[in-house]
Design an enzyme around this catalytic site. Structure first.
Site, short mmCIF file in Angstrom:
data_model
loop_
_atom_site.label_atom_id
_atom_site.label_comp_id
_atom_site.label_asym_id
_atom_site.label_seq_id
_atom_site.Cartn_x
_atom_site.Cartn_y
_atom_site.Cartn_z
CG HIS A 72 28.33 -60.00 56.46
ND1 HIS A 72 28.25 -58.70 56.03
CD2 HIS A 72 27.10 -60.54 56.27
CE1 HIS A 72 27.01 -58.47 55.61
NE2 HIS A 72 26.30 -59.55 55.75
CE1 TYR A 200 33.02 -49.74 58.14
CE2 TYR A 200 33.15 -51.93 57.16
CZ TYR A 200 32.84 -51.10 58.23
OH TYR A 200 32.34 -51.66 59.38
N PRO A 292 32.28 -45.17 65.29
CG PRO A 292 30.52 -44.33 63.99
CD PRO A 292 31.59 -43.92 64.95
CE LYS A 296 36.26 -54.46 66.02
NZ LYS A 296 35.85 -55.83 65.73
CE1 TYR A 384 34.54 -54.12 60.11
CE2 TYR A 384 33.47 -56.27 60.21
CZ TYR A 384 33.40 -54.90 59.99
OH TYR A 384 32.20 -54.32 59.67
C1 PHB Z 1 25.60 -50.48 60.96
O1 PHB Z 1 25.12 -51.40 60.29
O2 PHB Z 1 24.87 -49.68 61.56
C2 PHB Z 1 27.08 -50.34 61.02
C3 PHB Z 1 27.87 -51.30 60.42
C4 PHB Z 1 29.25 -51.17 60.46
C5 PHB Z 1 29.83 -50.10 61.10
C6 PHB Z 1 29.03 -49.14 61.72
C7 PHB Z 1 27.65 -49.27 61.69
O3 PHB Z 1 31.18 -49.98 61.10
#
Ligand code: PHB
Ligand code: APR
Length: 389
Positions: A72, A200, A292, A296, A384
């Site tokens: 990604h 997001y 989450p 991280k 990130y």
């Molecule tokens: C997930 O794919 O479970 C996931 C991805 C990004 C995040 C949190 C969880 O920031």
């Protein structure tokens, strides 16, 4: 029983550490409370920082991750119907790999089997002892009898509820904690992801995240009140709410289907200092928890493993203990930067029950600044993909 490094906890942190040490001829025994199937049934995030992927390769366990993981090179940030992209590759030259934590753990177990590594499952009453002396040991129940494992060092990789952190005397320990007034309701479904990158989203109805495991498996989250239970959220309600929280053009192409898992996780930031006491070294969730947002959790565990692995290597190969002496400070310096980032991402993307009109405007300005300013985007991208070790 005796080994050089006794590892409590057979989650990703403990397994990765044991594999790295094994490759250098340093002996370990892993003590795990649960069965292997149980450990492999836990569903967790799946975004790997550059450094974490590098460690997996260094451990000789990167094959399937590199073949099946998704590169990604950016992520999308939505604010109601607006959306922009943060281009990791253009801003930093780096990227993340999307590869489920369950797969990481499975690969590590398989590598451990192939190497003949010793993992004792279903150990009860595991207790690190005499960790502030030169002869630490662990007592535990296994196979119906009490056992004693003597070792040079103990790595406490036993997650937030494990016994290792408790072995640091209370008067020495400082705990820093922040809880958030909401949780994440997560759902896994055998549907194609709505986008090839993560989305997001901060919407007036609260946060949402569109993530994935592979082309046929999607992972979605919505912010929910802490008092909610997954039973309050039939699949149709989840999908409807998700659609309201992502840009309309995206909601239109969202493919829905039955859920195969649904759960709620509260959000919390937590750090324990120090991360070392005598010959006991904490790694991963045993010492810290991040919300989450930004994915991280696994990555901070890997960063500890990196420092501890190199410190143990210097001890055994070069008789150099500086890395061990400095482990806590070195690991914590990076942990706190990642805590800051996870806290910031959480703040900028969620709706808080007590948010005042002023707070809301500041949040909107934060998002607009991020959308319009390359330096702000670069700061997000660097964090990130993962700060250097
Ligand atoms: C997930 O794919 O479970 C996931 C991805 C990004 C995040 C949190 C969880 O920031
Ligand atoms: N005795 C032995 N093992 C224990 C004990 C105990 N008393 N208590 C817990 N464990 C085991 C757990 O069963 C688990 O398998 O320790 C392991 C800890 O693994 P994780 O909780 O996965 O933590 P960690 O390896 O630090 O990984 C950090 O992975 O699990 C995620 O949310 C976590 O994303 C974060 C990252």
């Amino acid at each position: 029983m005796r080994t050089q490094v006794a590892i409590i906890g057979g989650g990703p942190a403990g397994l990765l550490l044991s594999q790295l040490l094994h490759n250098q001829g340093i002996e370990t025994i892993v003590l795990e409370r649960r069965t292997r199937d149980y450990v492999l049934s836990r569903i967790r995030a799946g975004v790997l920082e550059t450094g974490f992927a590098g460690l997996m390769r260094e451990a000789g366990v990167g094959g399937r991750m590199d073949a099946e993981g998704y590169v990604h090179a950016g992520t999308r940030i939505a604010h109601n119907d607006e959306m922009f992209r943060v281009d990791f590759e253009a801003l930093t030259g780096g990227h993340v790999l999307v590869y489920g934590q369950t797969e990481v753990t499975r690969d590590l177990y398989e590598a451990r089997d192939a190497a003949g590594g010793q993992t004792l499952h279903e150990c009860a009453g595991v207790k690190p002892r005499d960790v502030d002396t030169d002869q630490p040991f662990i007592t535990f129940l296994h196979g119906g009898k009490m056992n004693r494992l003597d070792c040079d060092f103990i790595a406490g990789c036993d997650g937030f509820y494990g016994p290792s952190r408790q072995a640091i005397p209370e008067e020495v320990r400082t705990e820093f904690e922040k809880t958030y007034p909401f949780g994440w309701l997560g759902m896994l479904s055998e549907t194609p992801p709505v986008d090839h990158e993560l989305v997001y989203s901060n919407s007036d109805r609260g946060f949402a995240l569109c993530s994935m495991r592979n082309e046929g498996l999607s992972r979605y989250y919505i912010q929910c009140p802490l008092a909610d239970s997954p039973d309050d959220w039939p699949d149709e309600d989840f999908w409807e709410e998700l659609k309201r929280r992502i840009p309309a053009e995206m909601a239109e192409r969202l493919v829905t289907g039955p859920s195969i898992e649904k759960s709620i996780a509260p959000l919390r930031s937590y750090v324990c200092e120090p991360m070392r006491w005598g010959r006991l070294f904490l790694c991963g969730d045993a010492a810290h928890i991040v919300p989450p947002t930004g994915a991280k959790g696994l990555n901070t565990a890997a960063s500890d493993v990196n420092y501890l692995y190199r410190a143990l290597l210097a001890h055994y190969k070069d008789n150099d203990d500086e890395g061990l002496e400095r482990y806590s400070d070195t690991a914590l310096a990076r942990i706190w930067k990642t805590q800051r980032f996870s806290w910031w991402m959480t703040n900028v993307l969620h709706r808080y029950p007590e948010q005042s009109p002023f707070d809301l405007r500041v949040q909107q300005a934060d998002l607009a600044y991020l959308r319009d300013n390359e330096t702000a985007q670069k700061a997000l991208a660097e964090n990130y993909i993962g700060l250097p070790y």
